[in-house]
Design an enzyme around this catalytic site. Structure first.
Site, mmCIF file in Angstrom:
data_model
loop_
_atom_site.group_PDB
_atom_site.id
_atom_site.type_symbol
_atom_site.label_atom_id
_atom_site.label_comp_id
_atom_site.label_asym_id
_atom_site.label_seq_id
_atom_site.Cartn_x
_atom_site.Cartn_y
_atom_site.Cartn_z
ATOM 1 N N ARG A 146 0.841 -1.193 0.000
ATOM 2 C CA ARG A 146 0.000 0.000 0.000
ATOM 3 C C ARG A 146 0.878 1.245 0.000
ATOM 4 O O ARG A 146 2.022 1.205 0.465
ATOM 5 C CB ARG A 146 -0.907 0.020 1.229
ATOM 6 C CG ARG A 146 -1.813 -1.194 1.355
ATOM 7 C CD ARG A 146 -2.538 -1.196 2.694
ATOM 8 N NE ARG A 146 -3.411 -2.358 2.834
ATOM 9 C CZ ARG A 146 -3.029 -3.514 3.379
ATOM 10 N NH1 ARG A 146 -1.788 -3.654 3.826
ATOM 11 N NH2 ARG A 146 -3.881 -4.523 3.472
ATOM 12 N N LYS A 170 -1.480 -3.346 8.107
ATOM 13 C CA LYS A 170 -2.614 -3.049 8.979
ATOM 14 C C LYS A 170 -2.576 -3.938 10.208
ATOM 15 O O LYS A 170 -2.189 -5.101 10.136
ATOM 16 C CB LYS A 170 -3.927 -3.276 8.213
ATOM 17 C CG LYS A 170 -4.181 -2.230 7.137
ATOM 18 C CD LYS A 170 -5.544 -2.429 6.498
ATOM 19 C CE LYS A 170 -5.844 -1.322 5.499
ATOM 20 N NZ LYS A 170 -7.164 -1.488 4.861
ATOM 21 N N HIS A 241 -3.443 3.255 -5.555
ATOM 22 C CA HIS A 241 -3.463 1.796 -5.455
ATOM 23 C C HIS A 241 -3.377 1.097 -6.815
ATOM 24 O O HIS A 241 -3.403 -0.136 -6.874
ATOM 25 C CB HIS A 241 -4.757 1.350 -4.766
ATOM 26 C CG HIS A 241 -4.597 1.141 -3.283
ATOM 27 N ND1 HIS A 241 -3.469 1.529 -2.590
ATOM 28 C CD2 HIS A 241 -5.427 0.584 -2.364
ATOM 29 C CE1 HIS A 241 -3.617 1.219 -1.315
ATOM 30 N NE2 HIS A 241 -4.791 0.650 -1.153
ATOM 31 N N ARG A 244 -0.675 -1.452 -7.103
ATOM 32 C CA ARG A 244 -0.980 -2.587 -6.215
ATOM 33 C C ARG A 244 -1.956 -3.538 -6.902
ATOM 34 O O ARG A 244 -1.754 -4.757 -6.914
ATOM 35 C CB ARG A 244 -1.561 -2.060 -4.902
ATOM 36 C CG ARG A 244 -2.007 -3.122 -3.895
ATOM 37 C CD ARG A 244 -2.400 -2.429 -2.592
ATOM 38 N NE ARG A 244 -3.154 -3.265 -1.677
ATOM 39 C CZ ARG A 244 -2.611 -4.103 -0.801
ATOM 40 N NH1 ARG A 244 -1.299 -4.262 -0.777
ATOM 41 N NH2 ARG A 244 -3.360 -4.802 0.035
ATOM 42 N N HIS A 267 -3.561 -9.215 2.984
ATOM 43 C CA HIS A 267 -5.005 -9.348 3.192
ATOM 44 C C HIS A 267 -5.268 -10.357 4.309
ATOM 45 O O HIS A 267 -4.757 -11.475 4.273
ATOM 46 C CB HIS A 267 -5.703 -9.842 1.918
ATOM 47 C CG HIS A 267 -5.809 -8.794 0.854
ATOM 48 N ND1 HIS A 267 -6.033 -9.097 -0.467
ATOM 49 C CD2 HIS A 267 -5.732 -7.436 0.916
ATOM 50 C CE1 HIS A 267 -6.073 -7.976 -1.173
ATOM 51 N NE2 HIS A 267 -5.903 -6.960 -0.361
ATOM 52 N N TYR A 276 -9.367 -10.166 -7.545
ATOM 53 C CA TYR A 276 -8.428 -10.104 -8.664
ATOM 54 C C TYR A 276 -8.614 -11.265 -9.636
ATOM 55 O O TYR A 276 -8.238 -11.165 -10.801
ATOM 56 C CB TYR A 276 -6.984 -10.053 -8.136
ATOM 57 C CG TYR A 276 -6.716 -8.801 -7.353
ATOM 58 C CD1 TYR A 276 -6.680 -7.558 -7.979
ATOM 59 C CD2 TYR A 276 -6.563 -8.837 -5.971
ATOM 60 C CE1 TYR A 276 -6.469 -6.395 -7.259
ATOM 61 C CE2 TYR A 276 -6.350 -7.682 -5.245
ATOM 62 C CZ TYR A 276 -6.309 -6.465 -5.897
ATOM 63 O OH TYR A 276 -6.109 -5.311 -5.172
#
Length: 295
Positions: A146, A170, A241, A244, A267, A276
């Site tokens: 990110r 995250k 993004h 990414r 993720h 995706y």
């Protein structure tokens, strides 16, 4: 309500380990909700009921807020009341039986391989800024991290000889992501040449610096990628993004394992990565439609 909000934000930061950006988003959404409660003359969290929340959501819709924005506010309210319920600060959860609006899944914008090539070649590496910009773009496409993770990278997160970077994602979860040779070369040139000219104090630990020798911001990177997209003649709408999304899609198109891509992207849930797969199917169908003589 302020005391309960402060306690909730402390819980998100200390116990859940959420990022400052996520916590600020919760704070803004809940403060907006509290403002609506004041207008409805509801001054105690114990008095909040389903109708108060629905009136707030209707208020957002009248402002033509997107479904995603309405859902985000509702999610913040739900998380807040679950915290209060668990902490014994309220006796019921007024958000419990409110239905979440279904979102239309939008496929992310993805660059083709040739568009990525043009974008990565756009910076002029004869200047410190060009070396920095090329290194940033190469790292983004090589790793899929990110933008917030990119601008937070420190010098000691980069291991060029071993060919990987350490990334704090995250929830303060660290992951290790391999680098391709092109990214290694671009980083090596930037660290050994351009960065030394940008770090005037020689004390800065962050990897990517602005013209003041301070860490680059998200807004700063946003301007940079827009500039190079225009220079490369890319007509698609570019976001921070985009590389990414392109990283993940190109890996899957070339046979990469979904779990491996999930790990590299950071993720928590594989269902997030699965979008995706839909992108690759759409792209394959488009190629077939354009190329097959009987399509």
């Amino acid at each position: 309500m302020r005391a309960e909000l402060d306690a909730f934000l402390h819980y998100l930061r200390v116990e859940k380990g959420l990022s400052a950006n996520t916590i600020n988003s919760y704070r803004r959404d809940l403060e907006r909700f509290f403002s609506s409660l004041n207008k409805q003359q509801c001054v105690s969290l114990e008095d909040v009921n389903r109708e108060h929340i629905l009136a707030f959501l209707l208020e957002l819709r009248k402002e033509h807020k997107a479904d995603a924005t309405v859902n985000r506010h509702l999610s913040a309210i739900r998380t807040f009341f679950r915290f209060l319920l668990h902490d014994g600060k309220c006796a019921h959860d007024p958000s419990a039986h409110i239905e979440t609006p279904k979102l239309e899944k939008k496929l992310p914008q993805v660059l083709s391989v040739s568009e990525v090539e043009r974008l990565l070649k756009a910076p002029s590496t004869t200047t410190p800024f060009g070396q920095r910009d090329q290194a940033m773009l190469e790292v983004l496409y090589a790793t899929g991290i990110r933008v917030s993770e990119l601008i937070s990278l420190r010098l000691d997160d980069v291991h060029l000889q071993m060919g990987f970077i350490k990334c704090m994602g995250k929830g303060s979860k660290e992951r290790i992501i391999p680098l391709g040779q092109m990214a290694i070369d671009a980083l090596s040139q930037y660290i050994n040449n351009g960065r030394k000219k940008l770090d005037k104090t020689r004390r800065q630990k962050v990897l990517f610096l602005n013209h003041h020798g301070r860490p680059l911001t998200r807004q700063g990177f946003w301007k940079i990628i827009k500039k190079y997209a225009a220079k490369a003649g890319i007509k698609k709408e570019i976001t921070p993004h985009t590389l990414r999304h392109s990283f993940a899609t190109h890996l899957l198109e070339n046979g990469a394992d979904l779990r491996a891509v999930q790990e590299m992207l950071g993720h928590a849930d594989i269902s997030t990565t699965q979008i995706y797969i839909h992108v690759t199917k759409v792209r394959l169908k488009d190629v077939y439609s354009r190329a097959h003589p009987r399509a």
